[in-house]
Design a protein around this motif. Structure first.
Motif, PDB file in Angstrom:
ATOM      1  N   ALA A 128       0.738  -1.234   0.077  1.00  0.00           N
ATOM      2  CA  ALA A 128      -0.030  -0.067  -0.062  1.00  0.00           C
ATOM      3  C   ALA A 128       0.933   1.195   0.157  1.00  0.00           C
ATOM      4  CB  ALA A 128      -0.972  -0.051   1.268  1.00  0.00           C
ATOM      5  N   GLN A 129       0.399   2.168  -0.755  1.00  0.00           N
ATOM      6  CA  GLN A 129       1.251   3.649  -0.892  1.00  0.00           C
ATOM      7  C   GLN A 129       0.215   4.450  -0.921  1.00  0.00           C
ATOM      8  OE1 GLN A 129       3.015   2.311  -4.595  1.00  0.00           O
ATOM      9  NE2 GLN A 129       2.731   4.607  -5.095  1.00  0.00           N
ATOM     10  N   PRO A 130       0.508   5.953  -0.409  1.00  0.00           N
ATOM     11  CA  PRO A 130      -0.408   7.017  -0.605  1.00  0.00           C
ATOM     12  C   PRO A 130      -0.636   7.361  -1.905  1.00  0.00           C
ATOM     13  CG  PRO A 130       1.704   7.927   0.258  1.00  0.00           C
ATOM     14  CD  PRO A 130       1.683   6.205   0.200  1.00  0.00           C
ATOM     15  N   LEU A 131      -1.839   7.613  -2.285  1.00  0.00           N
ATOM     16  CA  LEU A 131      -2.080   8.460  -3.576  1.00  0.00           C
ATOM     17  C   LEU A 131      -1.526   9.985  -3.230  1.00  0.00           C
ATOM     18  CD1 LEU A 131      -6.176   7.969  -3.829  1.00  0.00           C
ATOM     19  CD2 LEU A 131      -4.185   6.711  -5.144  1.00  0.00           C
ATOM     20  N   ARG A 132      -1.107  10.368  -4.480  1.00  0.00           N
ATOM     21  CA  ARG A 132      -0.298  11.941  -4.791  1.00  0.00           C
ATOM     22  C   ARG A 132      -1.282  12.730  -4.282  1.00  0.00           C
ATOM     23  NH1 ARG A 132       2.724  11.811 -10.532  1.00  0.00           N
ATOM     24  NH2 ARG A 132       4.183  10.068 -10.062  1.00  0.00           N
ATOM     25  N   ALA A 133      -0.728  13.777  -3.591  1.00  0.00           N
ATOM     26  CA  ALA A 133      -1.531  14.835  -2.976  1.00  0.00           C
ATOM     27  C   ALA A 133      -2.320  15.545  -4.128  1.00  0.00           C
ATOM     28  CB  ALA A 133      -0.575  16.064  -2.468  1.00  0.00           C
ATOM     29  N   ALA A 134      -3.369  16.058  -3.868  1.00  0.00           N
ATOM     30  CA  ALA A 134      -4.252  16.572  -4.884  1.00  0.00           C
ATOM     31  C   ALA A 134      -3.406  17.990  -5.471  1.00  0.00           C
ATOM     32  CB  ALA A 134      -5.668  17.227  -4.412  1.00  0.00           C
ATOM     33  N   ALA A 135      -3.616  18.217  -6.756  1.00  0.00           N
ATOM     34  CA  ALA A 135      -2.856  19.320  -7.224  1.00  0.00           C
ATOM     35  C   ALA A 135      -3.863  20.178  -7.781  1.00  0.00           C
ATOM     36  CB  ALA A 135      -2.215  18.738  -8.437  1.00  0.00           C
ATOM     37  N   ALA A 136      -3.558  21.375  -8.269  1.00  0.00           N
ATOM     38  CA  ALA A 136      -4.485  22.337  -8.988  1.00  0.00           C
ATOM     39  C   ALA A 136      -5.525  21.564 -10.406  1.00  0.00           C
ATOM     40  CB  ALA A 136      -3.714  23.378  -9.452  1.00  0.00           C
ATOM     41  N   GLY A 137      -6.536  21.894  -9.983  1.00  0.00           N
ATOM     42  CA  GLY A 137      -7.515  21.195 -10.957  1.00  0.00           C
ATOM     43  C   GLY A 137      -8.257  19.878 -10.439  1.00  0.00           C
ATOM     44  N   ASP A 138      -7.643  19.419  -9.404  1.00  0.00           N
ATOM     45  CA  ASP A 138      -7.962  17.905  -8.831  1.00  0.00           C
ATOM     46  C   ASP A 138      -9.300  18.407  -7.968  1.00  0.00           C
ATOM     47  OD1 ASP A 138      -5.996  16.847 -10.273  1.00  0.00           O
ATOM     48  OD2 ASP A 138      -5.033  16.411  -8.392  1.00  0.00           O
ATOM     49  N   GLN A 139     -10.053  17.579  -7.957  1.00  0.00           N
ATOM     50  CA  GLN A 139     -11.430  17.464  -6.911  1.00  0.00           C
ATOM     51  C   GLN A 139     -11.147  16.466  -6.111  1.00  0.00           C
ATOM     52  OE1 GLN A 139     -15.496  18.710  -8.366  1.00  0.00           O
ATOM     53  NE2 GLN A 139     -16.047  16.488  -7.663  1.00  0.00           N
ATOM     54  N   VAL A 140     -11.103  16.687  -4.733  1.00  0.00           N
ATOM     55  CA  VAL A 140     -11.105  15.572  -3.737  1.00  0.00           C
ATOM     56  C   VAL A 140     -12.037  16.178  -2.379  1.00  0.00           C
ATOM     57  CG1 VAL A 140      -9.659  14.478  -1.880  1.00  0.00           C
ATOM     58  CG2 VAL A 140      -8.730  15.058  -4.118  1.00  0.00           C
ATOM     59  N   PRO A 141     -12.968  15.389  -2.003  1.00  0.00           N
ATOM     60  CA  PRO A 141     -13.809  15.722  -0.979  1.00  0.00           C
ATOM     61  C   PRO A 141     -13.172  15.806   0.292  1.00  0.00           C
ATOM     62  CG  PRO A 141     -14.866  13.893  -2.263  1.00  0.00           C
ATOM     63  CD  PRO A 141     -13.262  14.052  -2.762  1.00  0.00           C
ATOM     64  N   THR A 142     -13.565  16.692   1.232  1.00  0.00           N
ATOM     65  CA  THR A 142     -12.773  16.985   2.294  1.00  0.00           C
ATOM     66  C   THR A 142     -13.615  16.377   3.561  1.00  0.00           C
ATOM     67  OG1 THR A 142     -13.629  19.284   2.664  1.00  0.00           O
ATOM     68  CG2 THR A 142     -11.422  18.933   1.809  1.00  0.00           C
ATOM     69  N   ALA A 143     -14.797  16.348   3.423  1.00  0.00           N
ATOM     70  CA  ALA A 143     -15.924  15.676   4.533  1.00  0.00           C
ATOM     71  C   ALA A 143     -16.937  15.188   3.479  1.00  0.00           C
ATOM     72  CB  ALA A 143     -16.451  16.779   5.410  1.00  0.00           C
ATOM     73  N   ALA A 158     -23.236  11.614 -10.142  1.00  0.00           N
ATOM     74  CA  ALA A 158     -22.467  12.582  -9.531  1.00  0.00           C
ATOM     75  C   ALA A 158     -20.806  12.349  -9.497  1.00  0.00           C
ATOM     76  CB  ALA A 158     -22.732  12.996  -8.043  1.00  0.00           C
ATOM     77  N   PRO A 159     -20.142  13.193 -10.065  1.00  0.00           N
ATOM     78  CA  PRO A 159     -18.741  12.971 -10.175  1.00  0.00           C
ATOM     79  C   PRO A 159     -18.153  13.661  -8.779  1.00  0.00           C
ATOM     80  CG  PRO A 159     -19.160  15.066 -11.344  1.00  0.00           C
ATOM     81  CD  PRO A 159     -20.570  14.262 -10.938  1.00  0.00           C
ATOM     82  N   LEU A 160     -17.432  12.593  -8.031  1.00  0.00           N
ATOM     83  CA  LEU A 160     -17.085  12.786  -6.545  1.00  0.00           C
ATOM     84  C   LEU A 160     -15.538  13.434  -6.494  1.00  0.00           C
ATOM     85  CD1 LEU A 160     -18.770  10.172  -4.829  1.00  0.00           C
ATOM     86  CD2 LEU A 160     -19.778  12.198  -4.955  1.00  0.00           C
ATOM     87  N   GLU A 161     -14.703  12.730  -7.143  1.00  0.00           N
ATOM     88  CA  GLU A 161     -13.088  12.865  -7.011  1.00  0.00           C
ATOM     89  C   GLU A 161     -12.574  12.699  -8.276  1.00  0.00           C
ATOM     90  OE1 GLU A 161      -9.571  11.514  -4.126  1.00  0.00           O
ATOM     91  OE2 GLU A 161     -11.608  10.834  -3.623  1.00  0.00           O
ATOM     92  N   SER A 162     -11.357  13.390  -8.713  1.00  0.00           N
ATOM     93  CA  SER A 162     -10.726  13.550  -9.723  1.00  0.00           C
ATOM     94  C   SER A 162      -9.301  14.003  -9.254  1.00  0.00           C
ATOM     95  CB  SER A 162     -11.320  14.283 -10.774  1.00  0.00           C
ATOM     96  OG  SER A 162     -11.250  15.663 -10.428  1.00  0.00           O
ATOM     97  N   ARG A 163      -8.331  13.038 -10.130  1.00  0.00           N
ATOM     98  CA  ARG A 163      -6.824  13.604  -9.728  1.00  0.00           C
ATOM     99  C   ARG A 163      -6.214  13.197 -11.220  1.00  0.00           C
ATOM    100  NH1 ARG A 163      -5.100  12.689  -4.184  1.00  0.00           N
ATOM    101  NH2 ARG A 163      -6.929  12.106  -2.793  1.00  0.00           N
ATOM    102  N   ALA A 164      -5.468  14.241 -11.586  1.00  0.00           N
ATOM    103  CA  ALA A 164      -4.663  14.100 -12.941  1.00  0.00           C
ATOM    104  C   ALA A 164      -3.814  13.053 -12.851  1.00  0.00           C
ATOM    105  CB  ALA A 164      -4.368  15.366 -13.062  1.00  0.00           C
ATOM    106  N   ALA A 165      -2.854  13.036 -11.633  1.00  0.00           N
ATOM    107  CA  ALA A 165      -1.726  12.052 -11.327  1.00  0.00           C
ATOM    108  C   ALA A 165      -1.896  11.773 -10.161  1.00  0.00           C
ATOM    109  CB  ALA A 165      -0.684  12.847 -11.374  1.00  0.00           C
ATOM    110  N   ALA A 166      -2.345  10.020 -10.140  1.00  0.00           N
ATOM    111  CA  ALA A 166      -2.834   9.597  -8.640  1.00  0.00           C
ATOM    112  C   ALA A 166      -1.669   8.637  -8.184  1.00  0.00           C
ATOM    113  CB  ALA A 166      -4.116   8.750  -8.992  1.00  0.00           C
ATOM    114  N   LEU A 167      -1.053   7.960  -8.928  1.00  0.00           N
ATOM    115  CA  LEU A 167      -0.038   6.848  -8.366  1.00  0.00           C
ATOM    116  C   LEU A 167       1.074   6.624  -9.347  1.00  0.00           C
ATOM    117  CD1 LEU A 167      -0.338   5.117  -5.565  1.00  0.00           C
ATOM    118  CD2 LEU A 167      -1.360   3.196  -7.206  1.00  0.00           C
ATOM    119  N   ARG A 168       2.302   6.228  -8.792  1.00  0.00           N
ATOM    120  CA  ARG A 168       3.340   5.738  -9.768  1.00  0.00           C
ATOM    121  C   ARG A 168       3.850   4.538  -8.931  1.00  0.00           C
ATOM    122  NH1 ARG A 168       6.769   8.060 -13.544  1.00  0.00           N
ATOM    123  NH2 ARG A 168       8.897   7.032 -13.813  1.00  0.00           N
ATOM    124  N   PHE A 169       4.009   3.387  -9.918  1.00  0.00           N
ATOM    125  CA  PHE A 169       4.285   2.015  -9.180  1.00  0.00           C
ATOM    126  C   PHE A 169       4.955   1.363 -10.115  1.00  0.00           C
ATOM    127  CE2 PHE A 169       0.289   1.627 -11.020  1.00  0.00           C
ATOM    128  CZ  PHE A 169       0.161   0.207 -11.678  1.00  0.00           C
TER     129      PHE A 169
END
Length: 401
Positions: A24-39, A390-401
């Motif tokens: 397991a590894q963390p997803l990359r931090a949200a960048a400008a233009g990403d949508q990530v729910p906080t609550a 409903a579109p909840l979350e989006s990340r342009a770059a999420a993970l490298r493995f």
């Protein structure tokens, strides 16, 4: 039927199993233009929800020689405007600024208003002359495939008409009417743009509106027509609306920072930002639509990729029952280290209530092109609430493995 059941069973295994290898590894931090729910919010299911209960997962190969293009922000281009007027305005003569020849004017009575005959409606040009080349009624418009209300009339000024302020008049008007003006040949257009196509409840959208003219610079346009002014309206799918303040920027455009209400209601559909703009001698209306989502689920901070099988296990935090879908694009490395898109995958399943869950993207179902391999990168990762569309979350770059 047996083949269909086998496919569903394989999809269920891909979704609900945990990757057999990889840490397991963390997803990359949200960048400008990403949508990530906080609550998250425990929203009820729509009353007409008919979500598929069975899990499903699939993937398909991409041509790495064809680069993927991120969708551009949606913009509406308008050469038209409309307004609702009362009988007194039509009896006196409604001023309609036109900027080009061959304009189309449509008048529709609001329920309860008097329908006006062709003889009872006059359109006069800036010199006071009758300026109707052709007029048609509601029956002719319906025969042409237009769903118009009873009493609707459409007028056309013709190719020889000139620009200027026209007057639409009827002494027999009673009640209220909607007047729509379309100028397909006008060089002047309003561009309305929203900063994003999706936003979470309680979030913000930036709105921009600007008047453009074919072959003219912004400076020349402002010299000829002055500063652009106007109003904006945020409209929810259930009909609620909120006025928005438009501020003029240094370049002459109108802008607004629009906050979406936290209470978005239960009616499904797109939200709209409507703009009603005016400069000297020209009016234009435009609108843009976008999706607003209640944050009912999100990706957890961890993911478990398996480089051997190319599966990616994505734990979820779920606050409300519903069917959720993950989708993403796998990039693989060439021998010289370049990353290219090689596959896309989707996985969806029903989750019965608040708690934890997992979706697994089965990139192993798509064969790798020759010469491609690890390291991999997961891009354009998205989480959708299919039950609420409903579109909840989006990340342009999420993970490298």
């Amino acid at each position: 039927m047996r083949m269909h059941s086998t496919r569903l069973a394989l999809g269920a295994l891909a979704i609900l199993s945990t990757a057999s290898a990889g840490a397991a590894q963390p997803l990359r931090a949200a960048a400008a233009g990403d949508q990530v729910p906080t609550a998250l919010i425990a929203a009820p299911l729509p009353t007409d929800d008919e979500s598929e209960p069975l899990p499903l997962a699939f993937a398909w190969a991409l041509d790495p020689a064809q680069p993927l293009q991120a969708p551009a922000a949606y913009a509406d281009i308008s050469r038209s405007y409309w307004q609702q007027v009362d009988a007194a305005e039509l009896q006196h003569g409604l001023a309609l600024p036109l900027t080009a020849s061959d304009a189309v004017i449509q008048l529709s009575p609001v329920p309860g208003a008097r329908a006006l005959s062709a003889d009872a409606l006059q359109l006069r040009d800036p010199a006071g002359r009758s300026s109707v080349v052709r007029g048609v009624d509601a029956r002719a418009l319906r025969d042409a495939g237009m769903p118009v209300s009873d009493g609707t009339r459409m007028l056309r000024t013709g190719a020889s008409s000139t620009a200027g302020v026209y007057r639409l008049q009827s002494a027999q008007a009673r009640g209220r009417y909607v007047v729509q003006v379309l100028e397909p040949n006008s060089p002047l257009r309003l561009e309305v743009q929203a900063s994003q196509a999706q936003v979470l409840a309680g979030g913000n959208v930036q709105l921009q509106a600007r008047l453009l003219e074919d072959g003219a610079s912004a400076a020349r346009l402002r010299t000829r027509h002055g500063d652009l002014g106007g109003e904006a309206l945020l409209v929810a799918p259930d009909g609620r609306s909120w006025p928005q303040r438009l501020l003029r920027s240094a370049d002459g455009s109108l802008r607004a920072q629009v906050r979406i209400p936290a209470d978005v209601g239960n009616t499904q559909g797109l939200w709209e930002l409507q703009v009603f703009a005016e400069a000297e001698g020209v009016r234009r209306d435009g609108k843009v639509a976008f999706a607003v989502a209640l944050p009912t689920a999100r990706f957890s901070s961890q993911a478990t990729p398996d480089p051997a099988s190319r599966q990616v296990s994505l734990p979820l935090q779920v606050a409300a029952a519903g069917r959720y879908e993950a989708r993403g694009t796998l990039y693989a490395s060439t021998t010289d280290g370049q990353l290219k898109p090689v596959a896309q995958a989707h996985a969806a399943a029903w989750f019965g209530g608040p708690g934890q869950g997992t979706l697994v993207l089965p990139f192993d179902q798509a064969a790798l092109p020759v010469g491609f391999g690890a390291p991999y990168e997961l891009r354009d990762l998205q989480l959708q609430d299919q039950s609420r569309m409903a579109p909840l979350e989006s990340r342009a770059a999420a993970l490298r493995f």
